[in-house]
Design an enzyme around this catalytic site. Structure first.
Site, PDB file in Angstrom:
ATOM      1  N   HIS A   1     -19.615  29.522  20.110  1.00  0.00           N
ATOM      2  CA  HIS A   1     -20.192  30.032  18.853  1.00  0.00           C
ATOM      3  C   HIS A   1     -21.636  30.467  19.068  1.00  0.00           C
ATOM      4  CE1 HIS A   1     -16.958  28.959  16.165  1.00  0.00           C
ATOM      5  NE2 HIS A   1     -17.035  27.651  16.428  1.00  0.00           N
TER       6      HIS A   1
ATOM      7  N   THR B   1     -27.456  21.968 -10.115  1.00  0.00           N
ATOM      8  CA  THR B   1     -28.644  22.809 -10.037  1.00  0.00           C
ATOM      9  C   THR B   1     -29.719  22.378 -11.024  1.00  0.00           C
ATOM     10  OG1 THR B   1     -27.407  24.324 -11.432  1.00  0.00           O
ATOM     11  CG2 THR B   1     -27.635  24.909  -9.120  1.00  0.00           C
ATOM     12  N   GLY B   2     -29.460  21.345 -11.791  1.00  0.00           N
ATOM     13  CA  GLY B   2     -30.504  20.818 -12.659  1.00  0.00           C
ATOM     14  C   GLY B   2     -30.366  21.201 -14.118  1.00  0.00           C
TER      15      GLY B   2
ATOM     16  N   HIS C   1     -16.528  24.962  23.142  1.00  0.00           N
ATOM     17  CA  HIS C   1     -16.245  25.595  21.852  1.00  0.00           C
ATOM     18  C   HIS C   1     -17.555  25.871  21.097  1.00  0.00           C
ATOM     19  CE1 HIS C   1     -13.721  26.045  18.097  1.00  0.00           C
ATOM     20  NE2 HIS C   1     -14.930  25.825  17.577  1.00  0.00           N
ATOM     21  N   GLU C   2     -18.382  24.839  21.002  1.00  0.00           N
ATOM     22  CA  GLU C   2     -19.629  25.009  20.242  1.00  0.00           C
ATOM     23  C   GLU C   2     -20.572  25.990  20.936  1.00  0.00           C
ATOM     24  OE1 GLU C   2     -19.815  24.096  17.305  1.00  0.00           O
ATOM     25  OE2 GLU C   2     -18.052  22.807  17.358  1.00  0.00           O
TER      26      GLU C   2
ATOM     27  N   PRO D   1     -22.749  23.390 -10.185  1.00  0.00           N
ATOM     28  CA  PRO D   1     -23.041  21.964 -10.353  1.00  0.00           C
ATOM     29  C   PRO D   1     -24.264  21.549  -9.539  1.00  0.00           C
ATOM     30  CG  PRO D   1     -20.742  22.312  -9.725  1.00  0.00           C
ATOM     31  CD  PRO D   1     -21.421  23.628  -9.614  1.00  0.00           C
TER      32      PRO D   1
HETATM   33  P1  ADP Z   1     -26.246  19.768 -13.298  1.00  0.00           P
HETATM   34  O1  ADP Z   1     -26.326  19.208 -14.671  1.00  0.00           O
HETATM   35  O2  ADP Z   1     -26.702  21.190 -13.214  1.00  0.00           O
HETATM   36  O3  ADP Z   1     -24.934  19.588 -12.632  1.00  0.00           O
HETATM   37  P2  ADP Z   1     -28.209  17.776 -12.801  1.00  0.00           P
HETATM   38  O4  ADP Z   1     -29.228  18.203 -13.788  1.00  0.00           O
HETATM   39  O5  ADP Z   1     -27.373  16.639 -13.186  1.00  0.00           O
HETATM   40  O6  ADP Z   1     -27.293  18.996 -12.391  1.00  0.00           O
HETATM   41  O7  ADP Z   1     -28.932  17.512 -11.414  1.00  0.00           O
HETATM   42  C1  ADP Z   1     -28.649  16.390 -10.640  1.00  0.00           C
HETATM   43  C2  ADP Z   1     -29.883  15.912  -9.932  1.00  0.00           C
HETATM   44  O8  ADP Z   1     -30.304  16.852  -8.951  1.00  0.00           O
HETATM   45  C3  ADP Z   1     -31.067  15.732 -10.835  1.00  0.00           C
HETATM   46  O9  ADP Z   1     -31.079  14.478 -11.425  1.00  0.00           O
HETATM   47  C4  ADP Z   1     -32.238  15.913  -9.884  1.00  0.00           C
HETATM   48  O10 ADP Z   1     -32.525  14.707  -9.224  1.00  0.00           O
HETATM   49  C5  ADP Z   1     -31.707  16.887  -8.866  1.00  0.00           C
HETATM   50  N1  ADP Z   1     -32.155  18.254  -9.156  1.00  0.00           N
HETATM   51  C6  ADP Z   1     -31.359  19.306  -9.412  1.00  0.00           C
HETATM   52  N2  ADP Z   1     -32.085  20.423  -9.607  1.00  0.00           N
HETATM   53  C7  ADP Z   1     -33.371  20.074  -9.487  1.00  0.00           C
HETATM   54  C8  ADP Z   1     -34.616  20.795  -9.582  1.00  0.00           C
HETATM   55  N3  ADP Z   1     -34.653  22.101  -9.850  1.00  0.00           N
HETATM   56  N4  ADP Z   1     -35.758  20.099  -9.403  1.00  0.00           N
HETATM   57  C9  ADP Z   1     -35.718  18.790  -9.120  1.00  0.00           C
HETATM   58  N5  ADP Z   1     -34.595  18.064  -9.024  1.00  0.00           N
HETATM   59  C10 ADP Z   1     -33.437  18.686  -9.192  1.00  0.00           C
HETATM   60 ZN    ZN Z   2     -15.751  26.212  15.738  1.00  0.00          ZN
END
Ligand code: ADP
Ligand code: ZN
Ligand code: MG
Length: 623
Positions: A435, A212-213, A431-432, A210
């Site tokens: 790490h 990724t564009g 703790h931090e 999800p």
């Molecule tokens: P998906 O459909 O893969 O879940 P979206 O196309 O809806 O993702 O992406 C959501 C938003 O994230 C887009 O409207 C854009 O603003 C941003 N975004 C995601 N990937 C890119 C990319 N490769 N270049 C520029 N903006 C991106």
């Molecule tokens: Zn921790």
């Protein structure tokens, strides 16, 4: 942006008023008495006595009523007309003659018979139809979709440049863009491809996690293609009425074929394209199945050479019905993966264009700090930074805004009023530092970028951010073990310093366990099981959804191995921290005071301590 017929929206009350008016008018037509002077109903014998007293003026005898008027002196009650029911009365004519009243019979003419018919049959029907249409229109308006146009696909048609997006808006994703460019090119120059005998893939499936564009890429295609572009989301097929999904698919493809060459985009196709056999349970899934079957039939039915290309997007490719992926349907898969460092920097820059930024922004640092972030998250980081700049009263976004917004997007907002007492704060600090120090002392572990003990709204009380020097695609066994040792470092520090343990390590425990488990069950990194698959990933794009593929005995053995790995890591971390108690105290004191330490400050203190120590260890060696 979208091409839709826009009718000006009128308020609901407008339609009510019209309906009321129509009703009133009709009423007046059907019952003229409402508008004309009122008529008084009298009994037949009253009528006769009026006749006898010669008080009746005019009489009109109809089929079953007698309408009459009375002379002025009798009309004391203010009625202009009177009526009475008609009784078979042979004497009536004589009596009227005697009384000297004017009288006539009204014969129902052909005309009025027609009118009657219209009034009683045709008019009400028209009225009902009109009202029905009106209601339908209101429904559609108020439900926001074509609630009444059953089975019509509500695909939006985008025409050239109307999405306002082009490939330039999509940063990175070069392979995906190339694959889609070819499709666009085909639609423009089909002859070039026909000449050599190549045929276009009918369907192209964009798959990836999800954000990724994928949707963005499809919109860019719409912007570049200069052919009609139908866009519909899978969930829009799922209707409130059974059978409508299939009808919509049919309609969509009919429209598309009329408009060819064109592109049809089905977003989130997994909503209708799920495997058909997968535990359909009680009834319910029939509808989706029908829709899917219709889609398959339509994809087979049309001629690819005509120039209809079907684009679809999903983040659950494994749940798709195999039939959809068969050659001749979605035979081309275009992966749209999470961006790498270069991709992240490019995406940040694309979105940075939309906001005012200082000139000295270091996108490289932000890109490094956001390993694993999707395009959508990066876009969000830029926006959060802009919002923060406004809050801070700045007119441009500064580096500092970006750094903070990375943390906001990763860990949530700073929790300003959180009450943490001093003892707890000390525990969190150690703790931090635990790490960070363990990571720093391990060979080849990712360098510490930042440590903070400012609590976050996400629930994190503090965190240590490590950033790899360069992008990694492969993790060695040592890398993974280092990760696990680092994860156990937080709890180990608590043990070394306070000699007690807290609940604060739950997140570390979870991560360490799943990493250790994956090493054994999926990466083939245990001696006992060698390269045997013990667990399978159900969906590579949606988190750690896995299922075991081994016997119960093996599973028990795996648990034992996981425990061994983690126990060894924990011991190692304890050793490191005991050996570095002095450094740990210094770092913790510094963190408690500042609440945040940058990677540089951290290394500075570390070096300083090492320099002070050096002679001591030399002396030891000499002895
Ligand atoms: P998906 O459909 O893969 O879940 P979206 O196309 O809806 O993702 O992406 C959501 C938003 O994230 C887009 O409207 C854009 O603003 C941003 N975004 C995601 N990937 C890119 C990319 N490769 N270049 C520029 N903006 C991106
Ligand atoms: Zn921790
Ligand atoms: Mg999407």
């Amino acid at each position: 942006m979208k091409q839709e017929s826009k009718t000006p929206k009128k308020p609901l009350i407008f339609y009510y008023l019209i309906a009321m008016l129509v009703l009133l008018l009709l009423n007046a037509l059907v019952f003229p008495s409402l508008l004309s002077p009122r008529v008084k109903e009298v009994s037949y014998d009253q009528f006769l006595s009026l006749v006898e007293r010669k008080e009746v003026n005019k009489v009109a005898i109809e089929n079953d009523v007698i309408l009459f008027t009375v002379k002025d002196d009798a009309a004391k009650d203010g009625y202009a007309y009177y009526q009475t029911g008609r009784i078979e009365d042979a004497d009536l004519v004589n009596r009227l003659k005697e009384s000297g009243a004017e009288f006539s019979a009204v014969i129902p003419t052909q005309d009025s018979a027609l009118l009657n018919f219209l009034m009683t049959w045709v008019f009400p029907i028209i009225l009902f139809v009109a009202l029905g249409l009106l209601m339908a229109r209101m429904l559609t308006k108020h439900m926001g979709s074509n609630a009444m146009s059953f089975g019509k696909s509500n695909a939006k048609i985008y025409v050239e440049s109307q999405t306002g997006k082009s490939f330039a808006d999509v940063a990175g994703q070069d392979e995906a863009k190339d694959a889609l460019r070819e499709i666009v090119d085909f639609l423009h120059n089909p002859d070039k491809y026909a000449a050599i005998g190549a045929s276009l893939p009918k369907g192209v499936l964009l798959v990836g996690p999800p954000g990724t564009g994928k949707t963005l890429l499809a919109q860019a295609v719409a912007g570049e293609a200069k052919v009609p572009f139908f866009s519909i989301s899978g969930s829009e097929f799922v209707e409130m009425f059974v059978g409508m999904g299939a009808a919509k698919v049919r309609d969509l493809f009919k429209q598309a074929q009329e408009k060819a060459p064109c592109i049809v985009f089905i977003d989130e196709i997994d909503t209708i394209g799920k495997k058909r056999d997968s535990g359909s349970g009680i009834g319910g899934n029939d509808e989706r199945e029908q829709t899917l079957n219709q889609l398959l039939a339509e994809m087979d039915g049309f001629d690819g050479a005509k120039g209809v290309v079907i684009l679809a997007a999903t983040n659950r490719p494994d749940s798709l019905d195999k039939a959809l992926l068969r050659p001749g349907r979605f035979d081309r898969r275009v992966p749209v993966e999470l961006p790498d460092l270069q991709g992240r920097i490019a995406i940040l820059k694309v979105h940075a264009k939309d906001v005012k930024m200082e000139d000295n922004i270091d996108f490289d640092t932000i890109g490094r700090a956001t390993s694993g972030a999707s395009g959508a998250e990066l876009a969000n980081i830029i926006n959060e930074a802009a919002l923060r700049a406004v809050r801070m009263g700045r007119s441009k976004v500064a580096q500092q805004d970006l750094e903070e917004s990375v943390e906001v997007v990763i860990a949530g907002y700073q929790r300003k009023g959180a009450m943490i007492n001093d003892r707890e704060k000390r525990i969190i600090a150690y703790h931090e530092i635990g790490h960070a120090l363990v990571a720093a002392r391990l060979k080849d572990a990712a360098p510490v970028h930042k440590i903070t003990i400012i609590p976050r709204t996400s629930g994190a009380l503090g965190y240590t951010m490590q950033v790899e020097e360069e992008e990694r695609v492969l993790m060695s066994k040592e890398d993974l073990l280092n990760q696990i040792i680092t994860l156990t470092g937080g709890r180990s520090a608590e043990e070394v310093v306070f000699n007690s343990i807290t609940s604060g390590a739950s997140n570390d425990i979870e991560k360490a366990t799943s990493t250790a488990r994956a090493m054994i069950t999926r990466f083939g990194m245990s001696d006992t099981f060698d390269m045997m698959e013990l667990e399978t990933v159900n969906n590579p794009y949606l988190g750690s959804d896995t299922s075991l593929v081994c016997s119960a005995e093996t599973a028990a053995q795996v648990d034992g191995e996981v425990r061994d790995i983690i126990r060894a890591a924990h011991q190692k971390a304890l050793t490191i921290l005991r050996d570095n108690r002095d450094v740990m105290d210094k770092l913790a004191a510094f963190l408690l005071e500042k609440e945040t330490i940058t990677g540089e400050e951290f290394m500075e203190i570390l070096k300083q301590c090492d320099a002070e120590r050096q002679p001591v260890s030399l002396v030891k060696e000499n002895q």
